[in-house]
Design a protein around this motif. Structure first.
Motif, PDB file in Angstrom:
ATOM      1  N   HIS A 129     -42.369 -39.578   7.315  1.00 19.80           N
ATOM      2  CA  HIS A 129     -41.136 -39.771   6.555  1.00 19.80           C
ATOM      3  C   HIS A 129     -41.475 -40.119   5.115  1.00 19.80           C
ATOM      4  O   HIS A 129     -40.589 -40.516   4.362  1.00 19.80           O
ATOM      5  CB  HIS A 129     -40.290 -40.884   7.185  1.00 19.80           C
ATOM      6  CG  HIS A 129     -39.746 -40.546   8.536  1.00 19.80           C
ATOM      7  ND1 HIS A 129     -38.600 -39.811   8.713  1.00 19.80           N
ATOM      8  CD2 HIS A 129     -40.206 -40.829   9.775  1.00 19.80           C
ATOM      9  CE1 HIS A 129     -38.361 -39.667  10.006  1.00 19.80           C
ATOM     10  NE2 HIS A 129     -39.333 -40.266  10.669  1.00 19.80           N
TER      11      HIS A 129
ATOM     12  N   PRO B 283     -38.062 -34.820   7.527  1.00 22.98           N
ATOM     13  CA  PRO B 283     -36.601 -34.694   7.586  1.00 22.98           C
ATOM     14  C   PRO B 283     -36.073 -33.874   6.409  1.00 22.98           C
ATOM     15  O   PRO B 283     -36.536 -34.029   5.277  1.00 22.98           O
ATOM     16  CB  PRO B 283     -36.104 -36.144   7.485  1.00 22.98           C
ATOM     17  CG  PRO B 283     -37.282 -36.994   7.807  1.00 22.98           C
ATOM     18  CD  PRO B 283     -38.472 -36.221   7.352  1.00 22.98           C
TER      19      PRO B 283
ATOM     20  N   ASN C  85     -32.115 -31.993   5.245  1.00 24.56           N
ATOM     21  CA  ASN C  85     -30.741 -31.606   5.533  1.00 24.56           C
ATOM     22  C   ASN C  85     -29.938 -31.695   4.241  1.00 24.56           C
ATOM     23  O   ASN C  85     -30.496 -31.992   3.181  1.00 24.56           O
ATOM     24  CB  ASN C  85     -30.143 -32.505   6.626  1.00 24.56           C
ATOM     25  CG  ASN C  85     -30.368 -33.976   6.333  1.00 24.56           C
ATOM     26  OD1 ASN C  85     -29.824 -34.508   5.372  1.00 24.56           O
ATOM     27  ND2 ASN C  85     -31.197 -34.633   7.135  1.00 24.56           N
TER      28      ASN C  85
ATOM     29  N   GLU D  76     -30.465 -35.230   2.866  1.00 19.38           N
ATOM     30  CA  GLU D  76     -31.841 -35.587   2.506  1.00 19.38           C
ATOM     31  C   GLU D  76     -32.568 -34.347   1.963  1.00 19.38           C
ATOM     32  O   GLU D  76     -33.124 -33.567   2.722  1.00 19.38           O
ATOM     33  CB  GLU D  76     -32.578 -36.124   3.732  1.00 19.38           C
ATOM     34  CG  GLU D  76     -31.918 -37.342   4.362  1.00 19.38           C
ATOM     35  CD  GLU D  76     -32.599 -37.761   5.639  1.00 19.38           C
ATOM     36  OE1 GLU D  76     -33.439 -38.669   5.590  1.00 19.38           O
ATOM     37  OE2 GLU D  76     -32.287 -37.166   6.689  1.00 19.38           O
TER      38      GLU D  76
ATOM     39  N   MET E 203     -37.263 -31.647  10.753  1.00 20.30           N
ATOM     40  CA  MET E 203     -36.630 -32.520  11.731  1.00 20.30           C
ATOM     41  C   MET E 203     -35.399 -33.179  11.095  1.00 20.30           C
ATOM     42  O   MET E 203     -35.168 -33.063   9.905  1.00 20.30           O
ATOM     43  CB  MET E 203     -37.608 -33.581  12.232  1.00 20.30           C
ATOM     44  CG  MET E 203     -38.194 -34.482  11.160  1.00 20.30           C
ATOM     45  SD  MET E 203     -39.252 -35.755  11.908  1.00 20.30           S
ATOM     46  CE  MET E 203     -40.202 -36.316  10.502  1.00 20.30           C
ATOM     47  N   LYS E 204     -34.612 -33.834  11.916  1.00 17.82           N
ATOM     48  CA  LYS E 204     -33.383 -34.517  11.494  1.00 17.82           C
ATOM     49  C   LYS E 204     -32.431 -33.581  10.741  1.00 17.82           C
ATOM     50  O   LYS E 204     -31.910 -33.927   9.677  1.00 17.82           O
ATOM     51  CB  LYS E 204     -33.727 -35.732  10.621  1.00 17.82           C
ATOM     52  CG  LYS E 204     -34.692 -36.718  11.243  1.00 17.82           C
ATOM     53  CD  LYS E 204     -34.095 -37.403  12.455  1.00 17.82           C
ATOM     54  CE  LYS E 204     -35.001 -38.519  12.965  1.00 17.82           C
ATOM     55  NZ  LYS E 204     -36.293 -38.067  13.457  1.00 17.82           N
TER      56      LYS E 204
ATOM     57  N   ALA F  53     -29.142 -35.115   9.912  1.00 18.85           N
ATOM     58  CA  ALA F  53     -29.233 -36.430   9.252  1.00 18.85           C
ATOM     59  C   ALA F  53     -28.965 -37.556  10.236  1.00 18.85           C
ATOM     60  O   ALA F  53     -28.211 -38.488   9.974  1.00 18.85           O
ATOM     61  CB  ALA F  53     -28.266 -36.507   8.070  1.00 18.85           C
ATOM     62  N   GLY F  54     -29.626 -37.455  11.392  1.00 15.52           N
ATOM     63  CA  GLY F  54     -29.460 -38.504  12.391  1.00 15.52           C
ATOM     64  C   GLY F  54     -28.076 -38.557  12.991  1.00 15.52           C
ATOM     65  O   GLY F  54     -27.655 -39.593  13.498  1.00 15.52           O
TER      66      GLY F  54
ATOM     67  N   LEU G  94     -33.635 -46.418  11.505  1.00 14.11           N
ATOM     68  CA  LEU G  94     -33.936 -45.288  12.373  1.00 14.11           C
ATOM     69  C   LEU G  94     -33.520 -45.597  13.805  1.00 14.11           C
ATOM     70  O   LEU G  94     -32.875 -44.781  14.478  1.00 14.11           O
ATOM     71  CB  LEU G  94     -35.434 -44.969  12.310  1.00 14.11           C
ATOM     72  CG  LEU G  94     -35.929 -43.776  13.120  1.00 14.11           C
ATOM     73  CD1 LEU G  94     -35.299 -42.489  12.618  1.00 14.11           C
ATOM     74  CD2 LEU G  94     -37.451 -43.678  13.060  1.00 14.11           C
TER      75      LEU G  94
ATOM     76  N   TYR H 296     -30.622 -43.796  16.227  1.00 17.42           N
ATOM     77  CA  TYR H 296     -30.813 -43.299  17.591  1.00 17.42           C
ATOM     78  C   TYR H 296     -29.815 -43.962  18.545  1.00 17.42           C
ATOM     79  O   TYR H 296     -29.311 -43.332  19.471  1.00 17.42           O
ATOM     80  CB  TYR H 296     -32.233 -43.585  18.069  1.00 17.42           C
ATOM     81  CG  TYR H 296     -33.271 -42.624  17.530  1.00 17.42           C
ATOM     82  CD1 TYR H 296     -33.089 -41.251  17.625  1.00 17.42           C
ATOM     83  CD2 TYR H 296     -34.449 -43.083  16.944  1.00 17.42           C
ATOM     84  CE1 TYR H 296     -34.033 -40.362  17.147  1.00 17.42           C
ATOM     85  CE2 TYR H 296     -35.402 -42.206  16.460  1.00 17.42           C
ATOM     86  CZ  TYR H 296     -35.189 -40.850  16.566  1.00 17.42           C
ATOM     87  OH  TYR H 296     -36.130 -39.971  16.089  1.00 17.42           O
TER      88      TYR H 296
ATOM     89  N   TYR I 199     -27.323 -40.766  18.370  1.00 17.32           N
ATOM     90  CA  TYR I 199     -28.001 -39.853  19.289  1.00 17.32           C
ATOM     91  C   TYR I 199     -27.725 -40.176  20.755  1.00 17.32           C
ATOM     92  O   TYR I 199     -28.210 -39.495  21.642  1.00 17.32           O
ATOM     93  CB  TYR I 199     -29.514 -39.880  19.060  1.00 17.32           C
ATOM     94  CG  TYR I 199     -29.976 -38.948  17.968  1.00 17.32           C
ATOM     95  CD1 TYR I 199     -29.980 -37.577  18.137  1.00 17.32           C
ATOM     96  CD2 TYR I 199     -30.431 -39.453  16.754  1.00 17.32           C
ATOM     97  CE1 TYR I 199     -30.410 -36.722  17.143  1.00 17.32           C
ATOM     98  CE2 TYR I 199     -30.866 -38.606  15.745  1.00 17.32           C
ATOM     99  CZ  TYR I 199     -30.859 -37.249  15.949  1.00 17.32           C
ATOM    100  OH  TYR I 199     -31.294 -36.402  14.955  1.00 17.32           O
TER     101      TYR I 199
END
Length: 335
Positions: free
Chosen positions: A144, A164, A166, A169, A189-190, A193-194, A279, A283, A287
């Motif tokens: 990260h 990450p 998106n 980000e 990844m991400k 954005a979570g 983070l 989650y 998530y």
């Protein structure tokens, strides 16, 4: 499905892959069904990790009989030679494979960690040996921290990076461009954005507009996600003006309260790993990995509740985030 080459590897992969973290909460039958459907939809890249509990094992079961279809990536938090060597063998067993296509150093947070990995008895030595033995085919690194990956791509040690990216980000766009120039694969990844971006179709299309991205790996744990994600790559349509403005508006709204995990807030005088607090909260709240996130959070040596509200972190944050209030909310959510 559109296919792109994964950096300097020999793998041609579909631009939308299968992020394996969420399937740890599924039973075996459902996980296998998702993986099989993904294969039928043309998805051929699947990402997991040693730290994703049952994910590796479920994927190992799900790919039986179709191994040659898949480019399999996993990763380990091991930093030293012996630990990485052990993790490689566990991954091979879990995934029921004779070899793993891409093995990554997972979430390298600091220069000290990177230096340890690359030292004489570091984790990279075990990865290099495993590659010479045919147990893995390529080596990657995830982080990260842009600086860590910026240094990594200046070497010849890694075939891929994972970071990450998106509509919220976007700080890695220059990094991705440099990676592409050096023939290093870029794994995103991400992508949501979570979970902050709820319109998955727009989120994936935004990412795939970037020609420097090799593959994006949205987490999958529902049947409908498979077809929806694959459809984006099968008939890619660039964002129109209204869609782009909608994402830009969301990014602006999140700007005052969204942690991008850049790490500039550190070190904390109380030794709190601030980005990891947010983070784990993501989650937990977005998530639907409540038990997993709570367990990980409880194992942290310092938690959000240890904050003494000195405010030093906020003076360093390039996004002027109200970190003290955000940590207070983490405590409210996770205890």
């Amino acid at each position: 499905m559109e296919v792109r080459k994964l950096g300097k590897t020999d793998y041609n992969i579909g631009v939308v892959g299968f992020g394996g973290i969420p399937i740890q909460r599924l039973d075996e039958e459902e996980a296998v069904r998702l993986i099989d459907l993904a294969r039928k939809e043309g998805i051929n890249f699947i990402d997991t990790a040693r730290g994703y509990e049952a994910s590796e094992s479920l994927i190992g079961i799900g790919i039986r009989g179709t191994r040659e279809h898949w480019t399999i990536a996993t990763k380990s938090m091991a930093r030293d030679y012996e630990s990485m060597k052990k993790d490689i063998e566990i991954s091979l067993k879990n995934l029921c494979c004779e070899y793993i296509d891409l093995y990554q150093c997972h979430n390298v947070r600091t220069k000290d960690q990177y230096d340890q990995i690359m030292s004489t008895n570091g984790a990279y030595k075990a990865l290099d040996e495993a590659m010479k033995e045919g147990k893995i085919k390529a080596i990657g690194i995830t982080s990260h921290d842009i600086g860590i990956l910026g240094n990594a791509i200046e070497t010849d040690y890694f075939s891929t990076i994972q970071f990450p990216y998106n509509a919220v980000e976007r700080q890695a766009e220059d990094l991705f461009k440099k990676a592409k120039e050096r023939n290093i694969g870029v794994i995103v990844m991400k992508p949501l954005a979570g979970g902050a971006i709820t319109k998955g179709n727009l989120a994936l299309r935004f990412i795939l507009e970037n020609p420097n991205v090799s593959v994006v790996i949205p987490g999958i744990d529902r049947i409908e996600q498979v077809a929806e994600n694959a459809a984006v790559a099968k008939s890619f349509i660039p964002l129109n003006k209204d869609e782009r403005q909608a994402l830009e508006k969301l990014a602006k709204e999140l700007g005052s309260k969204f942690c991008r995990r850049c790490g500039y807030c550190l070190p904390c005088p109380q030794e709190i790993d601030i980005p990891t607090q947010f983070l784990m909260e993501g989650y937990y709240t977005r998530y639907d990995l409540k038990e997993w996130a709570a367990t990980r959070y409880s194992s942290l040596p310092k938690k959000a509740s240890d904050c003494i509200k000195c405010g030093k972190c906020e003076t360093r944050c390039p996004y002027d985030l109200p970190i003290r209030e955000m940590l207070k909310n983490v405590t409210k959510q996770l205890g």
